[in-house]
Design a protein around this motif. Structure first.
Motif, short mmCIF file in Angstrom:
data_model
loop_
_atom_site.label_atom_id
_atom_site.label_comp_id
_atom_site.label_asym_id
_atom_site.label_seq_id
_atom_site.Cartn_x
_atom_site.Cartn_y
_atom_site.Cartn_z
N ALA A 136 64.38 57.63 52.35
CA ALA A 136 64.45 56.88 53.60
C ALA A 136 64.43 55.38 53.34
CB ALA A 136 63.29 57.27 54.51
N LEU A 137 63.61 54.94 52.40
CA LEU A 137 63.57 53.52 52.07
C LEU A 137 64.88 53.06 51.46
CD1 LEU A 137 60.03 52.89 50.52
CD2 LEU A 137 60.94 51.98 52.66
N ALA A 138 65.40 53.83 50.53
CA ALA A 138 66.65 53.46 49.87
C ALA A 138 67.79 53.37 50.87
CB ALA A 138 67.00 54.48 48.78
N GLY A 139 67.79 54.26 51.86
CA GLY A 139 68.85 54.26 52.85
C GLY A 139 68.83 53.05 53.76
N ARG A 140 67.70 52.34 53.83
CA ARG A 140 67.60 51.19 54.72
C ARG A 140 67.81 49.86 54.02
NH1 ARG A 140 63.03 53.79 56.59
NH2 ARG A 140 61.61 52.04 56.31
N GLU A 199 64.07 42.83 57.08
CA GLU A 199 63.74 44.14 56.51
C GLU A 199 64.34 44.28 55.12
OE1 GLU A 199 63.90 48.88 57.73
OE2 GLU A 199 65.11 47.43 58.82
N ARG A 200 65.57 43.82 54.93
CA ARG A 200 66.20 43.88 53.61
C ARG A 200 65.40 43.08 52.59
NH1 ARG A 200 71.09 42.91 56.32
NH2 ARG A 200 71.23 40.83 55.39
N THR A 201 64.95 41.90 53.01
CA THR A 201 64.16 41.06 52.11
C THR A 201 62.84 41.74 51.75
OG1 THR A 201 65.11 39.03 53.01
CG2 THR A 201 63.01 38.83 51.85
N LEU A 202 62.21 42.35 52.76
CA LEU A 202 60.95 43.07 52.54
C LEU A 202 61.14 44.20 51.54
CD1 LEU A 202 57.98 43.61 53.34
CD2 LEU A 202 58.85 45.03 55.21
N LEU A 203 62.19 44.98 51.74
CA LEU A 203 62.46 46.09 50.83
C LEU A 203 62.80 45.59 49.44
CD1 LEU A 203 64.56 48.30 53.26
CD2 LEU A 203 62.39 48.96 52.22
N PHE A 244 60.86 46.49 46.02
CA PHE A 244 61.54 47.15 44.90
C PHE A 244 61.32 46.32 43.63
CE2 PHE A 244 64.56 49.39 47.95
CZ PHE A 244 64.01 50.63 47.71
N ALA A 245 61.39 45.00 43.76
CA ALA A 245 61.16 44.13 42.62
C ALA A 245 59.73 44.26 42.11
CB ALA A 245 61.46 42.68 43.00
N ALA A 246 58.78 44.43 43.03
CA ALA A 246 57.38 44.60 42.63
C ALA A 246 57.19 45.92 41.89
CB ALA A 246 56.47 44.55 43.86
N TRP A 247 57.84 46.99 42.36
CA TRP A 247 57.77 48.27 41.65
C TRP A 247 58.35 48.11 40.25
CZ3 TRP A 247 59.96 51.91 46.02
CH2 TRP A 247 58.96 52.12 46.97
N HIS A 248 59.48 47.42 40.16
CA HIS A 248 60.12 47.19 38.87
C HIS A 248 59.17 46.45 37.93
CE1 HIS A 248 62.46 44.68 36.05
NE2 HIS A 248 63.24 45.73 35.96
N ALA A 249 58.51 45.42 38.44
CA ALA A 249 57.59 44.64 37.61
C ALA A 249 56.41 45.49 37.14
CB ALA A 249 57.09 43.43 38.40
N ARG A 250 55.92 46.36 38.01
CA ARG A 250 54.80 47.22 37.64
C ARG A 250 55.19 48.19 36.53
NH1 ARG A 250 53.36 52.30 39.65
NH2 ARG A 250 51.23 52.88 39.15
N LEU A 251 56.36 48.78 36.64
CA LEU A 251 56.83 49.70 35.60
C LEU A 251 57.05 48.96 34.29
CD1 LEU A 251 59.42 51.89 37.57
CD2 LEU A 251 56.98 52.28 37.24
N ALA A 252 57.66 47.78 34.38
CA ALA A 252 57.93 47.00 33.17
C ALA A 252 56.63 46.59 32.49
CB ALA A 252 58.76 45.76 33.52
N SER A 253 55.61 46.27 33.28
CA SER A 253 54.32 45.88 32.72
C SER A 253 53.72 47.00 31.88
CB SER A 253 53.35 45.50 33.85
OG SER A 253 52.06 45.25 33.35
N GLY A 254 53.82 48.23 32.38
CA GLY A 254 53.32 49.37 31.62
C GLY A 254 54.08 49.56 30.32
#
Length: 207
Positions: free
Chosen positions: A106-110, A118-122, A126-136
């Motif tokens: 649902a998030l990806a579809g929006r 809303e696009r900026t928020l998403l 998404f960038a924050a998720w990317h940063a979290r994964l990269a940090s690990g």
């Protein structure tokens, strides 16, 4: 100042909006139906959301993102942690798909929706998720679990894209195969960058 009763009313409205967004997208959001579902008045809704439908969708989107983020707070700095994270994502995906309510899809579809806020928020999240994964992944390189040639940023981008793309294709095809297969294949790709001593370490899950 919002009272406890007022806060509960606002929460009911937002929760109802999230449910509609997950199941049908922003086009399915109907204020009259949300009012009926939550047994609130139009005056109450506009008291908490003066911007009406658009503001409600933005708030609901932010709550949805936060809810997904809370579901996985473990730092992904070992192969075992990545395995647990992927298993949990797949479990939630299967559970929600039974009700045609996959939050990831649902998030990806929006992300290409008409509302720039809303696009900026998403995009920001998404960038924050990317940063979290990269940090690990960087931590795994520093602890000698991954080889030096492992590109943490590129691998994190691959996982984010795989997560979103797999969920969307599952939603479109009515199956539960694409997300699981693609995430597990991506994890296998990550394990291919394990240092030799990690691969042969007793009890290692990277073999």
């Amino acid at each position: 100042m919002t009272t406890a009763k007022g806060a509960a009313t606002r929460t009911r409205i937002v929760d109802a909006a999230v449910d509609v967004l997950v199941r049908g997208g922003r086009e399915a959001v109907n204020l009259d139906e949300i009012l009926a579902t939550t047994r609130t008045s139009k005056g109450q809704l506009f008291h908490y959301f003066p911007g009406g439908k658009q503001e409600l969708i933005r708030v609901a989107t932010e709550q949805q993102i936060q809810r997904l983020a809370i579901e996985s707070t473990e730092r992904l700095d070992t192969f075992e942690a990545w395995q647990r994270w992927i298993d949990e994502i797949i479990r939630l995906h299967r559970l929600q798909a039974r009700d045609d309510a996959c939050e990831v899809a649902a998030l990806a579809g929006r992300i290409l929706g008409p509302d720039p806020v809303e696009r900026t928020l998403l995009g920001t999240n998404f960038a924050a998720w990317h940063a979290r994964l990269a940090s690990g992944l960087v931590a795994m390189k520093e602890s000698a679990l991954l080889r030096e040639d492992a590109d943490a940023d590129a691998m994190a981008a691959l996982f984010v894209t795989t997560l979103q793309g797999g969920a969307v294709v599952d939603k479109a095809t009515g199956t539960l195969n694409y997300l699981e297969a693609s995430l597990r294949a991506t994890l296998d790709y990550l394990r291919g960058f394990a240092r030799r001593d990690e691969v042969h370490r007793p009890g290692s899950s990277s073999t």
